[in-house]
Design an enzyme around this catalytic site. Structure first.
Site, PDB file in Angstrom:
ATOM      1  N   LYS A   1      32.730 -34.863  10.447  1.00 58.17           N
ATOM      2  CA  LYS A   1      32.259 -36.259  11.008  1.00 58.17           C
ATOM      3  C   LYS A   1      33.612 -36.744  11.752  1.00 58.17           C
ATOM      4  O   LYS A   1      33.572 -37.473  12.698  1.00 58.17           O
ATOM      5  CB  LYS A   1      32.162 -37.144   9.626  1.00 58.17           C
ATOM      6  CG  LYS A   1      31.408 -36.875   8.818  1.00 58.17           C
ATOM      7  CD  LYS A   1      31.245 -37.849   7.477  1.00 58.17           C
ATOM      8  CE  LYS A   1      30.646 -37.358   6.210  1.00 58.17           C
ATOM      9  NZ  LYS A   1      29.374 -36.793   6.219  1.00 58.17           N
TER      10      LYS A   1
ATOM     11  N   HIS B   1      25.646 -25.458   2.613  1.00 54.04           N
ATOM     12  CA  HIS B   1      26.738 -26.336   3.408  1.00 54.04           C
ATOM     13  C   HIS B   1      27.995 -25.334   3.335  1.00 54.04           C
ATOM     14  O   HIS B   1      28.771 -25.127   2.196  1.00 54.04           O
ATOM     15  CB  HIS B   1      26.943 -27.344   2.375  1.00 54.04           C
ATOM     16  CG  HIS B   1      28.038 -28.492   2.685  1.00 54.04           C
ATOM     17  ND1 HIS B   1      27.439 -29.201   3.981  1.00 54.04           N
ATOM     18  CD2 HIS B   1      29.059 -28.911   2.473  1.00 54.04           C
ATOM     19  CE1 HIS B   1      28.422 -30.091   4.211  1.00 54.04           C
ATOM     20  NE2 HIS B   1      29.293 -29.772   3.339  1.00 54.04           N
TER      21      HIS B   1
ATOM     22  N   TRP C   1      21.149 -32.087   2.060  1.00 55.31           N
ATOM     23  CA  TRP C   1      21.960 -33.483   1.648  1.00 55.31           C
ATOM     24  C   TRP C   1      22.230 -34.086   3.175  1.00 55.31           C
ATOM     25  O   TRP C   1      22.562 -35.274   3.309  1.00 55.31           O
ATOM     26  CB  TRP C   1      23.003 -33.157   0.704  1.00 55.31           C
ATOM     27  CG  TRP C   1      23.871 -34.072   0.425  1.00 55.31           C
ATOM     28  CD1 TRP C   1      25.279 -34.286   0.368  1.00 55.31           C
ATOM     29  CD2 TRP C   1      23.608 -35.277  -0.246  1.00 55.31           C
ATOM     30  NE1 TRP C   1      25.797 -35.355  -0.026  1.00 55.31           N
ATOM     31  CE2 TRP C   1      24.474 -35.962  -0.511  1.00 55.31           C
ATOM     32  CE3 TRP C   1      22.307 -35.947  -0.736  1.00 55.31           C
ATOM     33  CZ2 TRP C   1      24.843 -37.365  -1.034  1.00 55.31           C
ATOM     34  CZ3 TRP C   1      22.537 -37.139  -1.449  1.00 55.31           C
ATOM     35  CH2 TRP C   1      23.439 -37.896  -1.627  1.00 55.31           C
TER      36      TRP C   1
ATOM     37  N   SER D   1      31.793 -30.583   7.582  1.00 56.28           N
ATOM     38  CA  SER D   1      31.266 -31.981   6.380  1.00 56.28           C
ATOM     39  C   SER D   1      32.092 -33.189   6.829  1.00 56.28           C
ATOM     40  O   SER D   1      32.085 -33.687   7.912  1.00 56.28           O
ATOM     41  CB  SER D   1      31.782 -31.306   5.265  1.00 56.28           C
ATOM     42  OG  SER D   1      30.955 -31.586   4.372  1.00 56.28           O
TER      43      SER D   1
END
Ligand code: GTR
Length: 411
Positions: free
Chosen positions: A255, A392, A342, A251
């Site tokens: 990144k 997720h 998302w 998540s």
């Protein structure tokens, strides 16, 4: 396990689904706008990149500098020396555990690195290095893992932003320590808040406050810099093979692993787990989370200039497939989850696809998928990708895929 009533189960499923997909954003593939992607193999002045030399001398530095300027900022160089103390070195019946305090700057913050090593595998071992969200103690039920001293998010059982035992093991489900060690790998983790607290006013308490304002680094930049300091430590630890360190993150920390892998080419493999917007997903698709929304909710993650691309993605000189391309020729893995709309699973896949020409130019191999592969069917070339069932999260399925991929490239 006790079975849930089917009605309750469907209510729970719908609720999780809605939470994972905030309203007012696009989840409809037919509404994805038309766009042109900036070509990783054409320089800003329009010159075609035709050789390894062109890539290394011209285009890679150019793309890297664009990401610094427009997305993640400029971080300081590595310090000349590393100040660390191994404060725990214990063999249990499950693993060899070490805990190391690494001082990040003279008087500034320090970070605790937790390292689990397999008991049997021949040393030095290849090792996964990852940041965690809630403290090293949250990834394991081991009572001897130290609590963080830095800021943590308040939650039901946590007041005054100080960690306590209530969250010990709270995220153990995401860390399949047993599987990782049994495959002959080490697992290391650092709490991201030790480097900089994850909130918009966290900067004064974090490592960025210890450096001059000339460095434009964002919180993601700071966390990635911290990961590199973890790798500096591995260069001193004879149990870890520092040439085989795999930087992995989930998540927002996915990144971060991408930016760490791009910034520090000592990382042997980079893995992005469900990293989404500002990570592996193409921003120009505006699918799920958008640049505007991420800059509004999490302004500290990126440089201020990134907000110039709120509702204006096409004006950004880079898109995220070029971040993926910065890993080349080193192996890169991007993973998505089916319900994690998302994070735009398709946009994550497309980054891998559009990074592949750079790997091909460098003769590093390719990405053996032209279309998004079916659910739960990992594809492993020099770039790996999968989309798995579920939400997720980080699951044992994900870890197995990462271990298989690491075996393929490191063993
Ligand atoms: C969300 C954010 C995502 C992702 C996620 C996480 O709220 O919108 O970009 O980073 O948090 O880190 O769990």
């Amino acid at each position: 396990m006790k079975k849930l009533h089917p009605l309750l189960l469907s209510i729970l499923t719908v609720t999780t689904f809605l939470q994972a997909q905030p309203k007012g954003y696009n989840y409809d593939e037919s509404k994805v706008p038309c766009f042109d992607l900036p070509d990783p193999l054409i320089t800003e002045s329009g010159q075609a990149v035709k050789s390894r030399k062109d890539w290394e001398a011209l285009r890679r530095p150019e793309i890297f500098a664009l990401f610094q300027e427009h997305v993640y900022g400029v971080s300081p160089d590595a310090p000349c020396s590393i100040d660390y103390k191994v404060f725990d070195d214990t063999k249990t019946d499950k693993y060899h555990r070490k805990q190391i305090r690494i001082q990040l700057s003279g008087k500034g913050p320090g970070m605790d690195l937790l390292l689990f090593l397999p008991l049997k595998a021949p040393k030095p071992v290849p090792t996964f290095l990852t940041l965690n969200f809630r403290g090293n103690h949250s990834i394991t039920n081991d009572p001897d893992v130290k609590l963080p001293e830095s800021w943590v998010n308040n939650e039901k059982t946590i007041k005054n932003n100080r960690a306590n035992n209530s969250t010990r093991g709270a995220r153990a489900n995401r860390w399949d320590v047993e599987q990782i060690l049994s495959r002959g790998y080490g697992l290391a983790t650092i709490y991201c808040g030790d480097i900089e607290p994850d909130h918009k006013n966290g900067r004064p308490e974090g490592i960025r406050a210890q450096f001059s304002d000339d460095y434009t680094w964002s919180a993601i930049g700071a966390w990635a810099w911290g990961l590199s300091r973890g790798l500096d430590y591995f260069e001193k630890d004879k149990d870890v093979d520092a040439s085989k360190v795999i930087v992995m993150g989930h998540s927002r920390l996915g990144k971060t692993s991408l930016w760490a892998g791009a910034s520090d080419q000592r990382f042997a493999i980079t893995i992005s787990n469900n990293s989404g917007c500002g990570g592996a997903a193409l921003s120009r698709r505006k699918f799920g989370e958008t640049v505007k929304r991420i800059n509004t909710s999490f302004p500290h993650w990126f440089v201020d200039k990134y907000s110039d691309y709120n509702d204006n993605e096409n004006a950004c000189p880079v898109d995220q497939h070029q971040l993926a391309a910065l890993m080349a020729p080193r192996p890169l893995y991007i993973a998505s989850a089916e319900q994690d709309r998302w994070a735009d699973p398709k946009g994550e896949f497309l980054s891998a696809l559009h990074a592949a020409p750079v790997y091909e130019l460098l003769g590093a191999g390719s990405f053996p998928a032209k279309e998004q592969p079916p659910i739960d069917k990992p594809v492993h070339g020099i770039i790996g990708y999968h989309i798995r069932t579920g939400k997720h999260d980080v699951t044992s399925f994900d870890w197995k895929a990462y271990l298989d991929f690491a075996d393929k490239h490191l063993k």
